[in-house]
Design a protein around this motif. Structure first.
Motif, PDB file in Angstrom:
ATOM      1  N   VAL A 192       9.908  -1.811 -36.271  1.00  0.00           N
ATOM      2  CA  VAL A 192       9.833  -1.272 -37.625  1.00  0.00           C
ATOM      3  C   VAL A 192      11.115  -0.492 -37.892  1.00  0.00           C
ATOM      4  N   GLN A 193      11.701  -0.704 -39.062  1.00  0.00           N
ATOM      5  CA  GLN A 193      12.985  -0.081 -39.380  1.00  0.00           C
ATOM      6  C   GLN A 193      12.799   1.247 -40.103  1.00  0.00           C
ATOM      7  N   VAL A 194      13.702   2.186 -39.808  1.00  0.00           N
ATOM      8  CA  VAL A 194      13.732   3.500 -40.448  1.00  0.00           C
ATOM      9  C   VAL A 194      14.817   3.487 -41.530  1.00  0.00           C
ATOM     10  N   GLU A 195      14.415   3.657 -42.804  1.00  0.00           N
ATOM     11  CA  GLU A 195      15.334   3.617 -43.949  1.00  0.00           C
ATOM     12  C   GLU A 195      16.175   2.339 -43.898  1.00  0.00           C
ATOM     13  N   ASN A 196      17.383   2.334 -44.537  1.00  0.00           N
ATOM     14  CA  ASN A 196      18.143   1.092 -44.584  1.00  0.00           C
ATOM     15  C   ASN A 196      19.592   1.379 -44.951  1.00  0.00           C
ATOM     16  N   GLU A 197      20.513   1.087 -44.044  1.00  0.00           N
ATOM     17  CA  GLU A 197      21.955   1.210 -44.292  1.00  0.00           C
ATOM     18  C   GLU A 197      22.305   2.534 -44.985  1.00  0.00           C
ATOM     19  N   TYR A 198      21.802   3.624 -44.439  1.00  0.00           N
ATOM     20  CA  TYR A 198      21.984   4.908 -45.113  1.00  0.00           C
ATOM     21  C   TYR A 198      23.440   5.377 -45.099  1.00  0.00           C
ATOM     22  N   GLY A 199      24.220   4.898 -44.132  1.00  0.00           N
ATOM     23  CA  GLY A 199      25.613   5.334 -44.031  1.00  0.00           C
ATOM     24  C   GLY A 199      26.440   4.972 -45.240  1.00  0.00           C
ATOM     25  N   SER A 200      26.050   3.940 -45.983  1.00  0.00           N
ATOM     26  CA  SER A 200      26.780   3.573 -47.195  1.00  0.00           C
ATOM     27  C   SER A 200      26.327   4.412 -48.387  1.00  0.00           C
ATOM     28  N   TYR A 201      25.340   5.283 -48.168  1.00  0.00           N
ATOM     29  CA  TYR A 201      24.837   6.172 -49.221  1.00  0.00           C
ATOM     30  C   TYR A 201      25.252   7.616 -48.990  1.00  0.00           C
ATOM     31  N   GLY A 202      25.215   8.030 -47.725  1.00  0.00           N
ATOM     32  CA  GLY A 202      25.555   9.405 -47.430  1.00  0.00           C
ATOM     33  C   GLY A 202      25.369   9.737 -45.963  1.00  0.00           C
ATOM     34  N   GLU A 203      25.399  11.001 -45.670  1.00  0.00           N
ATOM     35  CA  GLU A 203      25.212  11.511 -44.309  1.00  0.00           C
ATOM     36  C   GLU A 203      24.163  12.597 -44.364  1.00  0.00           C
ATOM     37  N   ASN A 204      22.983  12.324 -43.781  1.00  0.00           N
ATOM     38  CA  ASN A 204      21.871  13.261 -43.894  1.00  0.00           C
ATOM     39  C   ASN A 204      20.861  12.990 -42.782  1.00  0.00           C
ATOM     40  N   LYS A 205      21.186  13.438 -41.577  1.00  0.00           N
ATOM     41  CA  LYS A 205      20.285  13.202 -40.449  1.00  0.00           C
ATOM     42  C   LYS A 205      18.913  13.862 -40.624  1.00  0.00           C
ATOM     43  N   SER A 218       2.385   7.365 -38.793  1.00  0.00           N
ATOM     44  CA  SER A 218       1.533   6.339 -39.393  1.00  0.00           C
ATOM     45  C   SER A 218       1.377   5.097 -38.528  1.00  0.00           C
ATOM     46  N   TRP A 219       2.431   4.751 -37.787  1.00  0.00           N
ATOM     47  CA  TRP A 219       2.438   3.490 -37.054  1.00  0.00           C
ATOM     48  C   TRP A 219       2.053   3.632 -35.579  1.00  0.00           C
ATOM     49  N   GLY A 220       2.174   4.838 -35.045  1.00  0.00           N
ATOM     50  CA  GLY A 220       1.868   5.000 -33.624  1.00  0.00           C
ATOM     51  C   GLY A 220       2.991   4.482 -32.745  1.00  0.00           C
ATOM     52  N   ASP A 221       2.636   3.907 -31.626  1.00  0.00           N
ATOM     53  CA  ASP A 221       3.610   3.505 -30.600  1.00  0.00           C
ATOM     54  C   ASP A 221       4.217   2.147 -30.923  1.00  0.00           C
ATOM     55  N   VAL A 222       5.203   2.146 -31.786  1.00  0.00           N
ATOM     56  CA  VAL A 222       5.927   0.924 -32.101  1.00  0.00           C
ATOM     57  C   VAL A 222       7.420   1.235 -32.000  1.00  0.00           C
ATOM     58  N   THR A 223       8.212   0.254 -31.641  1.00  0.00           N
ATOM     59  CA  THR A 223       9.660   0.457 -31.519  1.00  0.00           C
ATOM     60  C   THR A 223      10.273   0.619 -32.901  1.00  0.00           C
ATOM     61  N   LEU A 224      10.972   1.742 -33.088  1.00  0.00           N
ATOM     62  CA  LEU A 224      11.646   2.034 -34.346  1.00  0.00           C
ATOM     63  C   LEU A 224      13.148   1.824 -34.191  1.00  0.00           C
ATOM     64  N   PHE A 225      13.779   1.310 -35.239  1.00  0.00           N
ATOM     65  CA  PHE A 225      15.229   1.103 -35.184  1.00  0.00           C
ATOM     66  C   PHE A 225      15.846   1.446 -36.521  1.00  0.00           C
ATOM     67  N   GLN A 226      17.155   1.627 -36.525  1.00  0.00           N
ATOM     68  CA  GLN A 226      17.883   1.838 -37.768  1.00  0.00           C
ATOM     69  C   GLN A 226      19.122   0.957 -37.766  1.00  0.00           C
ATOM     70  N   CYS A 227      19.526   0.520 -38.955  1.00  0.00           N
ATOM     71  CA  CYS A 227      20.666  -0.377 -39.057  1.00  0.00           C
ATOM     72  C   CYS A 227      21.742   0.231 -39.947  1.00  0.00           C
ATOM     73  N   PHE A 233      27.809   3.889 -38.746  1.00  0.00           N
ATOM     74  CA  PHE A 233      26.480   4.078 -38.147  1.00  0.00           C
ATOM     75  C   PHE A 233      26.332   5.407 -37.432  1.00  0.00           C
ATOM     76  N   GLU A 234      27.445   6.018 -37.039  1.00  0.00           N
ATOM     77  CA  GLU A 234      27.354   7.295 -36.326  1.00  0.00           C
ATOM     78  C   GLU A 234      26.980   8.456 -37.241  1.00  0.00           C
ATOM     79  N   LYS A 235      27.165   8.280 -38.546  1.00  0.00           N
ATOM     80  CA  LYS A 235      26.869   9.369 -39.477  1.00  0.00           C
ATOM     81  C   LYS A 235      25.411   9.810 -39.406  1.00  0.00           C
ATOM     82  N   ASN A 236      24.513   8.847 -39.247  1.00  0.00           N
ATOM     83  CA  ASN A 236      23.080   9.138 -39.315  1.00  0.00           C
ATOM     84  C   ASN A 236      22.291   8.637 -38.117  1.00  0.00           C
TER      85      ASN A 236
END
Length: 789
Positions: A192-205, A218-227, A233-236
């Protein structure tokens, strides 16, 4: 006892190995109950690889979007992806289709995303879910619901209390639908992905962290990733999430993962969006990408054990009003989301499909399945004439009077048109009408057409003839897709701010128009039917709009149903409904001239077609053809920016920087000796590194503090050469997309010149430059001169 326990453990281990969920392909046990946890490790990031039930697993994902495919065709498209050689389906969850009005959720019918995931499981495919809240996807407002804008001070994609409250409510509803379908519960969902390409929008960890926490809760034990992109990608990037990269056909793959490998040498690698093609915009050429380049990139990734998701594998169609718009400026997307993908808009294999299938077969131990039978044939429909059925205003849903003009959102209108009426003062000379109108504005005086103001062209003014007191000014404002990318996603529709008339008699006289009547016209079939029913009776004066603008209708009979493409070349601009289904927007400028009509929405016997044309047509005819027309422009003038009158004389000008760029991929920066102030940037390119046509992917300017300046108001003023046929015009140098680029024509001689209007005077301390992302950065800039004036 110990031997007995060991034998039991060995037996259990053997049973797990035999389980259909543990094979390294994508075979899933469809009989397993989804509420029974699986006694294994599920899906995880291991050392250098993903692990599925403890075994190495390379993700070969096909991006599909369930709202862009008629539900009757979902299974066919999934089977096509499996026949291609994929083992996973990747999908966005679109907030605005599931919550069209606040607190009114819809996960039924075409919106039943859980049913789509179960179909994936039925056909032996895993699923990656990307629930936003923002998705981009060239979709209306990037997936965010328009009603958020009713709160004027809202901060989108930030830690705004109201926004976050609504996000959490939405994410809980999504999890109710899908969280029991994870692999841990015997379902197909692996990540399951967390947000989406946030680095092209801003920097807000902190913001990204809260989205992560919502999903975990909400999802429990599922692998989360961000793209994100490799440049941001280091910004967030959060330490406890899987990191994946997004890039496109032709990219230098080692370079895309270089920094990630440095930071996480043992992490599995994945390109979560490998762009197979690109999206189309109204008024620009149809986008394509070479099949060979796409396949070579996937082959290279698989040879190195890198997972990928092919965006798009099948794009489909942005039916109705769901196509978005891009920024800087305003560049609305066409209805077709064909994307030059391996599976075309209507589900057929393309050259890319066959080349990729051949490559993916190399990485499969089993023979790939045969292609499924198409659910419908492709048919043509003879030309039929439509008859004017009702004026636009007859569909008025809401009428209001206000001192100031109201926006769509203030009138509770999500999509459609607004009709603004105002009595004019007496003005004996021509006057200049100035508005901030979103998006396509037609101007009438006493129902006589005067002209149009088009936001796509950044127009704000129109000359009006002399007027008499009491004449009626009518502005018909059609809203197109809300911006789906960048900071401009807070995109209100309608008239924004004052409407003024200005006369220059030596001294300047200005009238600010007040006291407006407004009529809201939703662009849905229910409104069309209301208009036609009303027109069948007696229309009131308030229901009138200029003749020819409104609804046209016809019925036609079919002996055989099938997919078809309705040719709309004879029409102006608007929407089409067939048997109540919204097919999408058309616009005579192209490049798309046909609308895909799925055969499953047609029927044997009598069918109805309704066309809403907000411009009007002289030839109200339609026919269905067996092939789409996606690349036919009908423009008033070329897209090129080569008007010689816009070329500056730089012979006596002093450059603010002179030098030579370094060869190779990646960002470079040129720092000025001292800050310079001006409205225009002129970049003169004396040669390229390899002698090939010049290509520039992105340009940024930095202010006196070293911060990047906003580019929302940037426009190309002049370019001596642009490869228009490849959609490599000058605006691609600042379109927020690192995979697109300005490119000069093969025959164009050096030096090259690109002049950008910054919108206002800006103080500049540095210029950032990005060459093409392909291996070796073809056509990258060599010697340069920079001017600010």
């Amino acid at each position: 006892m110990m031997n007995c326990k060991r034998n039991i453990c060995q037996l259990l281990f053997a049973m797990l190995l035999a389980s259909p969920m543990t094979v390294t392909g994508a075979t899933i046990d469809n009989n397993k109950k989804e509420d029974v946890p699986v006694a294994d490790n599920g899906f995880r990031a291991g050392k250098g690889t993903f692990l599925l039930n403890g075994k190495p697993f390379v993700v070969k994902a096909a991006e599909l979007h369930y709202p862009r495919i008629p539900r009757q065709y979902w299974e066919h498209r999934i089977k096509m992806c499996k026949a291609l050689g994929m083992n996973t389906i990747c999908l966005y969850v679109f907030w605005n289709i599931h919550e069209p009005q606040m607190d009114s959720f819809d996960f039924n019918g075409q919106n039943d995303v859980a049913a789509f995931c179960r179909l994936a499981k039925k056909n032996g495919m895993y699923v990656i879910v990307r629930p936003g809240p923002y998705v981009c996807a060239e979709w209306e407002m990037g997936g965010l619901p328009w009603w958020l804008l009713k709160k004027k001070d809202i901060q989108l994609r930030e830690l705004d209390p109201f926004f976050m409250q609504r996000v959490e409510r939405f994410e809980k509803e999504v999890a109710k639908q899908l969280s029991t379908l994870t692999v841990q519960h015997g379902g197909p969902i692996i990540m399951v992905q967390v947000e989406n390409e946030y680095g092209s929008y801003g920097e807000n960890k902190p913001y990204i962290s809260q989205i992560r926490d919502m999903l975990r809760k909400s999802w429990g034990d599922v692998t989360l990733f961000q793209c994100d992109w490799n440049s941001n990608f280091e910004k967030n990037g959060l330490d406890d999430l899987v990191w994946t990269m997004n890039f496109g056909t032709g990219a230098n793959i080692d370079n895309q993962f270089r920094r990630l490998r440095e930071l996480r040498p043992d992490a599995p690698l994945m390109c979560s969006e490998f762009w197979s093609g690109w999206f189309d915009k109204w008024g620009a050429r149809h986008e394509t990408r070479p099949a060979k380049d796409m396949v070579e990139g996937i082959d290279e990734m698989l040879s190195k054990g890198i997972s990928f998701s092919l965006y798009m594998t099948h794009g489909g169609t942005s039916f109705g009003h769901w196509a978005g718009a891009n920024s800087p400026g305003f560049a609305p997307d066409v209805t077709s989301y064909d994307y030059d993908a391996p599976i075309n808009e209507y589900g057929q294999p393309t050259e890319k499909f066959w080349l990729l299938r051949k490559t993916l077969q190399k990485y499969s131990t089993a023979k790939l399945p045969a292609l499924p039978k198409a659910p419908m044939p492709v048919v043509d429909i003879p030309q039929l004439k439509l008859h004017y059925a009702a004026p636009l205003s007859a569909a008025t849903d809401t009428m209001a009077w206000s001192r100031e003009p109201l926006t769509f959102e203030e009138m509770n209108l999500g999509w459609g048109s607004m009709i603004y009426d105002k009595e004019l003062p007496e003005i004996k000379e021509s006057s200049m009408l100035t508005i901030n109108g979103h998006d396509f504005v037609q101007v009438f005086i006493d129902n006589k057409f005067v002209g149009k103001i088009d936001r796509v062209k950044n127009e704000r003014t129109l000359v009006l003839p002399p007027t008499e007191k009491g004449q009626m000014l009518t502005l018909i404002v059609e809203g197109m897709g809300r911006i789906n990318f960048g900071r401009a996603i807070k995109d209100y529709k309608g008239l924004l701010g004052d409407v003024t008339l200005r006369v220059d008699r030596g001294d300047i006289l200005t009238w600010t128009l007040k006291d407006w009547r407004m009529r809201a016209v939703p662009d849905d079939y229910a409104s069309a039917k209301k208009a036609m029913d009303k027109a069948a009776g007696k229309l009131q004066a308030a229901d009138q709009t200029p003749e020819g603008i409104g609804y046209y209708r016809a019925t036609f009979k079919l002996r055989k149903v099938g997919d078809t493409f309705l040719n709309m070349e004879k029409w102006g601009k608007g929407q089409v409904y067939v048997n109540g289904h919204a097919l999408g927007r058309f616009w005579a400028i192209g490049p798309q001239q046909t609308l895909y009509c799925p055969g499953c929405w047609l029927k044997k016997g009598e069918n109805e077609i309704v066309v809403l044309d907000v411009v009007g047509t002289k030839t109200p005819v339609v026919w269905g053809q067996t092939k789409p027309e996606l690349d036919k422009l009908q423009l008033e003038k070329t897209n090129k920016h080569n008007n010689i009158g816009d070329k500056p004389d730089l012979n006596s000008a002093t450059p603010v920087a002179v030098g030579t760029m370094a060869a190779g991929n990646g960002w470079q920066s040129v720092k000025l000796d001292k800050p310079a102030t001006g409205r225009y940037l002129a970049l003169q390119c004396l040669d390229t590194q390899d002698g090939r046509p010049l290509s520039i992917a992105e340009i940024y300017l930095r202010d006196g503090n070293g911060e990047r300046l906003g580019r929302d108001q940037w426009q190309v003023k002049y370019a001596n050469s642009e490869n228009e046929m490849g959609n490599h015009t000058g605006d691609k140098a600042f379109d927020l997309q690192e995979s697109t680029y300005w490119q000069t024509e093969e025959s164009a001689e050096m030096p090259h010149l690109l002049v950008i209007d910054l919108g206002k005077d800006m103080t500049v301390s540095a210029l950032d430059y990005l060459p093409r992302m392909e291996q070796g950065a073809p056509g990258s800039l060599g010697r340069y001169r920079i001017f600010i004036y």
